[in-house]
Structure formats: structure tokens, C-alpha cells
Design a protein around this motif. Structure first.
Motif, PDB file in Angstrom:
ATOM      1  N   THR A   7       0.845  -1.193   0.000  1.00 31.26           N
ATOM      2  CA  THR A   7       0.000   0.000   0.000  1.00 31.26           C
ATOM      3  C   THR A   7       0.882   1.246   0.000  1.00 31.26           C
ATOM      4  N   ALA A   9       1.362   5.589  -0.651  1.00 30.87           N
ATOM      5  CA  ALA A   9       0.715   6.895  -0.519  1.00 30.87           C
ATOM      6  C   ALA A   9       1.521   7.937  -1.278  1.00 30.87           C
ATOM      7  N   ASP A  33      -0.165  10.507   8.958  1.00 29.89           N
ATOM      8  CA  ASP A  33      -1.505  10.333   8.405  1.00 29.89           C
ATOM      9  C   ASP A  33      -1.547   9.152   7.444  1.00 29.89           C
ATOM     10  N   LYS A  36      -1.457   5.927   9.340  1.00 26.70           N
ATOM     11  CA  LYS A  36      -2.759   5.703   9.998  1.00 26.70           C
ATOM     12  C   LYS A  36      -3.770   5.108   9.028  1.00 26.70           C
ATOM     13  N   GLN A  37      -3.632   5.464   7.743  1.00 27.91           N
ATOM     14  CA  GLN A  37      -4.548   4.957   6.721  1.00 27.91           C
ATOM     15  C   GLN A  37      -4.076   3.630   6.121  1.00 27.91           C
ATOM     16  N   LEU A 274      -3.861   7.145  -1.970  1.00 29.66           N
ATOM     17  CA  LEU A 274      -3.444   5.806  -1.574  1.00 29.66           C
ATOM     18  C   LEU A 274      -3.906   4.767  -2.583  1.00 29.66           C
TER      19      LEU A 274
END
Length: 318
Positions: A7, A9, A33, A36-37, A274
């Protein structure tokens, strides 16, 4: 944990322009941030720390021995990143704290090159907070040569991240076939192009690199608007006299290994984008074309890369 999926970002942001400490805090906030996602890898644009030299094209940057250009350059160098002195320590700590890898564009002023010359550098930081490589842009583009020094091949490296190998280049280096080939040959399957911003740079090349390398191709850009210039910056009146409302409009995006869009280019907004990459998509596309593998002919054409860090003097003995 599925090592076959990653994943990522993309932080499309404007810097706190030429404020190293302020921009560092903003970067760390985006790192937190993203983690956190659920992101495991976050990318930032070219020289986002502390910002791109937008004044060059607005203030007759090529005027020789000009007091205005000297003032602006001196301010810029003072806000540069001295890695050896610890200027990236808080970002490395954020990577370690949140267990997320980072690709970061910064203005590097290395002490081993006097500390007064600056480089456009792409820094890879792993999820343990360790700097894996610092790639200094091989050839600054056009007016950039008035303030950035040319780099070397020391940082032309890829890095293991889960079951992926990631690499990156600065801006127009992404147009350089041999620089791309140096990364492809190291098994790169996630290519990160970092840009100061603008859709015109990312909309075509990102997909081309994906189709050429049969890899995921990420373009991450910065933003810069007229209001992002600080009011107390030296000679700000001269900069704003010819300054458009938008200098860099973003254009961050991700292309799949077949050249289709995973995330289409996004412009004119700060955002955190993302997406999750699937390693099997790389394998599928390499079936019919592997640019550094079965479709290469090293018996006929080969590339030699000099990775020696360039320096003026080497001392021997006491």
C-alpha cells in the motif's frame, strides 16, 4: 502480512517554502496520516524539502554577479538539508515510529562538497528509519543549473520493500533511458518519479515508464501557488511582479504495469492518494516483455554505471 501487496501513498503538497523546519513538520504529519490509513510506503515530490527554486525563471536568474541572485541563492543554501548534520533525523524517526518507508525529494547541501553547493536529491528511507540511498540528480534541467550542482551515480540503486524492489529518479531524469535502465537492471518493479509539479510532466511519461519497465510507475508532484511565497522572503516584490497564480499544479498519479491508470493524475489540490499494488501484476506483464531480462541482449549492448561518489580530493595517510 501479505508481502505480495504494497500500500503506497502519494503526498501531493506545497512546502512551507524555503522553511526547512516548517516543511519537515508538515512532511512528518503526512507520514503519520499515511501510516494511519494503512500505507507502507509514502512518496514526496522533488526538492519538497524545503522547496523548488521557482525564482530563477521570474527574476532573470542568469544575470552574472548579480546581487539579487546572490541574495536568493544564499537564502536557499542556508535552508538546504545537511544529512550528516541530522537534518533528516526527525523524518527518519517518523518512518521508524510508523513503520513506513519514504521516498523524499530534498535540497541537499553535503558537507563533503563544501556545504555551499546544493544538489537535487532523492532520498530513500526504509521502515526502520535508515537512509538507504541518496541519489543526486545527474543533470539539473535548464535554469536549474544556475543553482543546483550536477550529481553522480552513487544513488542509482533499488531497495527491497516487502516482495517489491523500488527505485526513483528526479524529474527529467525520468526521460533518460540509461538512468531508467540502471534501475530496471536491479529488478525494479515500482518506479517512483518525483517532480516539482505539473500535469504536463506526468500524464504521458508515467504511463510510458510503466509500459517500458512493465512495472508500477508512480509520479508524485509538489504544488506551488502564488500565495505559497512567504511575504518576508528577500526580493519578494521582484518574484511576485511576474509570478502566475499557479507555478506547479501537481499531477500525481500511478500507472499499472500494463500502462493503464491505477490513479489518474490529480491537479490543483493538496491531497494524500493511496493505492495497493499487487506484485503478481508485474509478473503477468513480464511474460511477453522483460526489458532487463529475457528481452535484453547483454552480449550486444550493455550499460556501465559508475557508482563512485564524486569528490574533489582524497586524502591518504595521516
Amino acid at each position: 502480512m501479505n508481502d505480495e501487496r504494497l500500500t503506497v501513498a502519494l503526498a501531493q503538497i506545497a512546502p512551507i517554502w524555503l522553511d526547512r523546519q516548517g516543511t519537515t513538520k508538515k512532511i512528518c504529519a503526512y507520514v503519520a496520516d499515511a501510516a494511519k490509513q494503512g500505507a507502507e510506503f509514502i512518496c514526496f515530490g522533488e526538492t519538497i524539502l524545503p522547496g523548488y527554486p521557482f525564482w530563477l525563471d521570474l527574476t532573470q536568474g542568469s544575470r552574472f554577479n548579480d546581487d539579487v541572485q546572490k541574495d536568493l541563492h544564499a537564502y536557499y543554501v542556508a535552508q538546504g538539508v545537511d544529512i550528516e548534520a541530522g537534518d533528516l533525523d526527525s523524518i527518519c524517526e517518523a518512518a521508524k515510529q510508523h513503520q513506513i518507508a519514504i521516498m523524499l525529494g530534498c535540497l541537499e547541501r553535503p558537507s563533503d562538497r563544501t556545504g555551499y553547493s546544493v544538489y537535487c536529491s532523492c532520498v530513500y528511507i526504509n521502515a526502520q528509519g535508515e537512509i538507504g540511498s541518496v541519489h543526486r540528480k545527474l543533470m539539473p534541467t535548464y535554469e536549474e543549473r544556475l543553482t543546483w550542482a550536477p550529481g553522480d551515480g552513487h544513488g542509482l540503486r533499488t531497495h527491497g520493500l516487502k516482495n517489491f524492489r523500488v527505485g526513483g529518479l528526479n524529474c527529467w531524469e525520468n526521460w533518460m533511458p540509461l538512468s531508467r535502465a540502471a534501475l530496471y537492471a536491479q529488478g525494479e518493479d515500482v518506479h517512483v518519479g518525483i517532480w516539482p509539479g505539473n500535469l504536463r510532466n506526468t500524464e504521458d511519461l508515467t504511463r510510458f515508464i510503466a509500459k517500458e519497465g512493465r512495472s508500477f510507475s508512480i509520479a508524485v508532484s509538489g504544488l506551488m501557488r502564488r500565495q505559497d511565497f512567504p511575504s518576508d522572503f528577500p526580493h519578494i516584490d521582484k518574484i511576485l511582479e511576474r509570478c502566475p497564480d499557479i507555478l506547479a499544479n501537481g499531477g500525481s498519479c500511478i500507472a499499472n504495469p500494463d500502462g493503464t491508470w491505477l490513479i489518474e493524475p490529480v491537479i490543483d489540490q493538496e491531497c494524500l492518494l493511496l493505492a495497493t499494488l499487487d506484485k503478481n501484476e508485474v509478473r503477468r506483464e513480464r511474460q511477453n516483455f522483460d526489458v532487463a531480462g529475457h528481452y535484453s541482449r547483454p552480449d550486444i549492448t550493455r550499460l556501465v554505471v559508475n557508482r563512485e561518489r564524486q569528490t574533489l580530493v582524497r586524502f591518504e595517510g595521516e
